[in-house]
Motif scaffolding. Structure first.
Motif, PDB file in Angstrom:
ATOM      1  N   MET A  44      11.857 -22.460  27.179  1.00 50.78           N
ATOM      2  CA  MET A  44       9.931 -22.562  27.623  1.00 50.78           C
ATOM      3  C   MET A  44       9.077 -20.980  28.372  1.00 50.78           C
ATOM      4  SD  MET A  44       8.913 -26.246  29.535  1.00 50.78           S
ATOM      5  CE  MET A  44       8.105 -27.228  28.134  1.00 50.78           C
ATOM      6  N   SER A  45       8.119 -21.222  27.654  1.00 49.59           N
ATOM      7  CA  SER A  45       7.389 -20.041  28.372  1.00 49.59           C
ATOM      8  C   SER A  45       7.003 -20.079  29.509  1.00 49.59           C
ATOM      9  CB  SER A  45       6.358 -18.900  27.897  1.00 49.59           C
ATOM     10  OG  SER A  45       5.755 -19.926  27.714  1.00 49.59           O
ATOM     11  N   LEU A  46       6.106 -19.084  30.224  1.00 53.08           N
ATOM     12  CA  LEU A  46       6.130 -19.403  31.220  1.00 53.08           C
ATOM     13  C   LEU A  46       4.177 -20.401  31.135  1.00 53.08           C
ATOM     14  CD1 LEU A  46       5.458 -18.932  34.262  1.00 53.08           C
ATOM     15  CD2 LEU A  46       4.381 -17.055  34.678  1.00 53.08           C
ATOM     16  N   GLN A  47       3.394 -19.717  30.377  1.00 56.74           N
ATOM     17  CA  GLN A  47       2.353 -20.336  29.873  1.00 56.74           C
ATOM     18  C   GLN A  47       2.282 -21.676  29.536  1.00 56.74           C
ATOM     19  OE1 GLN A  47       0.575 -18.661  26.267  1.00 56.74           O
ATOM     20  NE2 GLN A  47      -1.650 -19.071  26.578  1.00 56.74           N
ATOM     21  N   GLU A  48       3.648 -22.261  28.388  1.00 56.34           N
ATOM     22  CA  GLU A  48       3.215 -23.550  28.671  1.00 56.34           C
ATOM     23  C   GLU A  48       3.605 -24.255  29.729  1.00 56.34           C
ATOM     24  OE1 GLU A  48       7.193 -23.698  26.031  1.00 56.34           O
ATOM     25  OE2 GLU A  48       5.836 -23.655  24.291  1.00 56.34           O
ATOM     26  N   ILE A  49       4.635 -23.538  30.794  1.00 51.44           N
ATOM     27  CA  ILE A  49       4.689 -24.620  32.199  1.00 51.44           C
ATOM     28  C   ILE A  49       3.532 -24.793  32.719  1.00 51.44           C
ATOM     29  CG2 ILE A  49       6.333 -24.516  34.542  1.00 51.44           C
ATOM     30  CD1 ILE A  49       8.399 -23.113  32.865  1.00 51.44           C
ATOM     31  N   ILE A  50       3.217 -23.856  32.850  1.00 50.64           N
ATOM     32  CA  ILE A  50       1.443 -23.712  33.997  1.00 50.64           C
ATOM     33  C   ILE A  50       0.629 -24.870  32.828  1.00 50.64           C
ATOM     34  CG2 ILE A  50      -1.165 -22.395  34.322  1.00 50.64           C
ATOM     35  CD1 ILE A  50       0.939 -19.658  34.445  1.00 50.64           C
ATOM     36  N   VAL A  51       0.419 -24.597  31.700  1.00 44.08           N
ATOM     37  CA  VAL A  51      -0.894 -25.759  30.735  1.00 44.08           C
ATOM     38  C   VAL A  51      -0.039 -27.277  31.522  1.00 44.08           C
ATOM     39  CG1 VAL A  51      -0.961 -26.758  28.770  1.00 44.08           C
ATOM     40  CG2 VAL A  51      -1.343 -24.404  29.091  1.00 44.08           C
ATOM     41  N   LEU A  52       1.333 -27.419  31.590  1.00 46.26           N
ATOM     42  CA  LEU A  52       2.218 -28.680  31.775  1.00 46.26           C
ATOM     43  C   LEU A  52       1.558 -28.664  32.905  1.00 46.26           C
ATOM     44  CD1 LEU A  52       3.951 -30.974  31.195  1.00 46.26           C
ATOM     45  CD2 LEU A  52       5.974 -29.869  31.722  1.00 46.26           C
ATOM     46  N   VAL A  53       1.570 -28.329  34.103  1.00 45.12           N
ATOM     47  CA  VAL A  53       1.243 -28.406  35.349  1.00 45.12           C
ATOM     48  C   VAL A  53       0.314 -28.566  35.226  1.00 45.12           C
ATOM     49  CG1 VAL A  53       1.069 -27.641  37.599  1.00 45.12           C
ATOM     50  CG2 VAL A  53       3.525 -26.811  36.226  1.00 45.12           C
ATOM     51  N   ILE A  54      -1.014 -28.077  34.692  1.00 46.48           N
ATOM     52  CA  ILE A  54      -2.084 -28.389  34.753  1.00 46.48           C
ATOM     53  C   ILE A  54      -2.520 -29.531  33.917  1.00 46.48           C
ATOM     54  CG2 ILE A  54      -4.551 -27.671  33.690  1.00 46.48           C
ATOM     55  CD1 ILE A  54      -4.211 -25.295  34.348  1.00 46.48           C
ATOM     56  N   VAL A  55      -1.908 -30.192  33.332  1.00 46.79           N
ATOM     57  CA  VAL A  55      -2.417 -31.587  31.980  1.00 46.79           C
ATOM     58  C   VAL A  55      -1.913 -32.131  32.956  1.00 46.79           C
ATOM     59  CG1 VAL A  55      -1.833 -32.864  30.166  1.00 46.79           C
ATOM     60  CG2 VAL A  55      -1.890 -30.537  30.135  1.00 46.79           C
ATOM     61  N   LEU A  56      -0.212 -32.395  33.693  1.00 51.55           N
ATOM     62  CA  LEU A  56       0.413 -33.063  34.737  1.00 51.55           C
ATOM     63  C   LEU A  56      -0.775 -33.717  35.543  1.00 51.55           C
ATOM     64  CD1 LEU A  56       3.898 -32.964  34.732  1.00 51.55           C
ATOM     65  CD2 LEU A  56       2.876 -34.717  34.039  1.00 51.55           C
ATOM     66  N   PHE A  57      -1.349 -32.596  36.049  1.00 51.09           N
ATOM     67  CA  PHE A  57      -2.478 -32.873  37.265  1.00 51.09           C
ATOM     68  C   PHE A  57      -3.844 -33.293  37.349  1.00 51.09           C
ATOM     69  CE2 PHE A  57      -5.849 -31.205  39.815  1.00 51.09           C
ATOM     70  CZ  PHE A  57      -5.988 -31.477  40.608  1.00 51.09           C
ATOM     71  N   CYS A  58      -4.146 -33.554  36.391  1.00 51.57           N
ATOM     72  CA  CYS A  58      -5.327 -34.583  35.234  1.00 51.57           C
ATOM     73  C   CYS A  58      -5.464 -35.414  35.312  1.00 51.57           C
ATOM     74  CB  CYS A  58      -6.243 -33.423  34.261  1.00 51.57           C
ATOM     75  SG  CYS A  58      -6.667 -31.271  34.533  1.00 51.57           S
TER      76      CYS A  58
ATOM     77  N   PHE B 168      -2.612 -36.955  36.505  1.00 51.77           N
ATOM     78  CA  PHE B 168      -2.874 -37.768  37.576  1.00 51.77           C
ATOM     79  C   PHE B 168      -4.224 -37.904  38.573  1.00 51.77           C
ATOM     80  CE2 PHE B 168      -1.947 -37.678  43.242  1.00 51.77           C
ATOM     81  CZ  PHE B 168      -1.594 -38.165  42.745  1.00 51.77           C
ATOM     82  N   TYR B 169      -5.332 -37.149  38.714  1.00 47.35           N
ATOM     83  CA  TYR B 169      -6.692 -36.590  39.313  1.00 47.35           C
ATOM     84  C   TYR B 169      -6.860 -38.236  38.861  1.00 47.35           C
ATOM     85  CZ  TYR B 169     -10.591 -35.633  41.209  1.00 47.35           C
ATOM     86  OH  TYR B 169     -11.971 -35.119  41.035  1.00 47.35           O
ATOM     87  N   VAL B 170      -6.840 -38.072  36.973  1.00 48.26           N
ATOM     88  CA  VAL B 170      -7.516 -39.508  36.457  1.00 48.26           C
ATOM     89  C   VAL B 170      -7.103 -40.928  37.103  1.00 48.26           C
ATOM     90  CG1 VAL B 170      -8.262 -40.591  34.327  1.00 48.26           C
ATOM     91  CG2 VAL B 170      -9.132 -38.071  35.314  1.00 48.26           C
ATOM     92  N   GLY B 171      -6.009 -40.746  36.693  1.00 42.39           N
ATOM     93  CA  GLY B 171      -5.079 -42.277  37.589  1.00 42.39           C
ATOM     94  C   GLY B 171      -5.434 -42.276  38.467  1.00 42.39           C
ATOM     95  N   LYS B 172      -5.394 -42.075  39.344  1.00 43.77           N
ATOM     96  CA  LYS B 172      -6.071 -41.493  41.294  1.00 43.77           C
ATOM     97  C   LYS B 172      -7.224 -42.657  41.096  1.00 43.77           C
ATOM     98  CE  LYS B 172      -6.123 -39.698  45.740  1.00 43.77           C
ATOM     99  NZ  LYS B 172      -6.150 -38.676  46.221  1.00 43.77           N
ATOM    100  N   HIS B 173      -7.954 -42.028  40.416  1.00 44.50           N
ATOM    101  CA  HIS B 173      -9.159 -42.574  40.705  1.00 44.50           C
ATOM    102  C   HIS B 173      -9.647 -43.628  39.999  1.00 44.50           C
ATOM    103  CE1 HIS B 173     -10.318 -37.992  42.251  1.00 44.50           C
ATOM    104  NE2 HIS B 173     -11.270 -38.717  42.815  1.00 44.50           N
ATOM    105  N   ILE B 174      -8.883 -44.351  38.603  1.00 41.63           N
ATOM    106  CA  ILE B 174      -8.822 -45.617  38.297  1.00 41.63           C
ATOM    107  C   ILE B 174      -8.691 -46.258  38.802  1.00 41.63           C
ATOM    108  CG2 ILE B 174      -8.068 -46.328  36.652  1.00 41.63           C
ATOM    109  CD1 ILE B 174      -8.379 -43.854  34.863  1.00 41.63           C
ATOM    110  N   ALA B 175      -7.602 -45.941  39.869  1.00 45.46           N
ATOM    111  CA  ALA B 175      -6.402 -46.992  40.047  1.00 45.46           C
ATOM    112  C   ALA B 175      -7.012 -47.512  41.594  1.00 45.46           C
ATOM    113  CB  ALA B 175      -5.067 -46.467  40.847  1.00 45.46           C
ATOM    114  N   PHE B 176      -8.219 -46.648  42.095  1.00 45.24           N
ATOM    115  CA  PHE B 176      -9.121 -46.343  43.060  1.00 45.24           C
ATOM    116  C   PHE B 176     -10.026 -47.186  43.183  1.00 45.24           C
ATOM    117  CE2 PHE B 176     -12.371 -44.907  46.530  1.00 45.24           C
ATOM    118  CZ  PHE B 176     -11.885 -45.313  46.994  1.00 45.24           C
ATOM    119  N   TYR B 177     -10.825 -47.389  41.652  1.00 41.91           N
ATOM    120  CA  TYR B 177     -12.394 -47.930  41.099  1.00 41.91           C
ATOM    121  C   TYR B 177     -11.704 -49.735  41.307  1.00 41.91           C
ATOM    122  CZ  TYR B 177     -15.554 -50.017  38.346  1.00 41.91           C
ATOM    123  OH  TYR B 177     -16.550 -50.879  38.177  1.00 41.91           O
TER     124      TYR B 177
END
Length: 65
Positions: free
Chosen positions: A1-15, A17-26
């Motif tokens: 896995m390249s560094l670019q793929e890891i960064i993209v994976l981290v960003i996608v996982l963060f997104c 998590f963020y959306v899931g957290k707001h839906i659960a809060f709602y």
């Protein structure tokens, strides 16, 4: 896995998590009978309808007779 793929994976996982957290809060607020539109910055039809319903429930009812 390249560094670019890891960064993209981290960003996608963060997104996800963020959306899931707001839906659960709602839904958490909705289940605890809080107004889900309290955080709306603009006019919210649901918020207006809920506030109107709360005011109707607070008014004392008078019995005729």
């Amino acid at each position: 896995m390249s560094l670019q793929e890891i960064i993209v994976l981290v960003i996608v996982l963060f997104c996800v998590f963020y959306v899931g957290k707001h839906i659960a809060f709602y839904f958490k607020n909705a289940n605890s009978n809080k107004n889900p539109c309290d955080s709306c910055s603009s006019g919210c039809e649901l918020r207006n309808m809920m506030n109107k319903k709360k005011e109707e429930c607070k008014k004392p009812t008078t019995k005729k007779g």
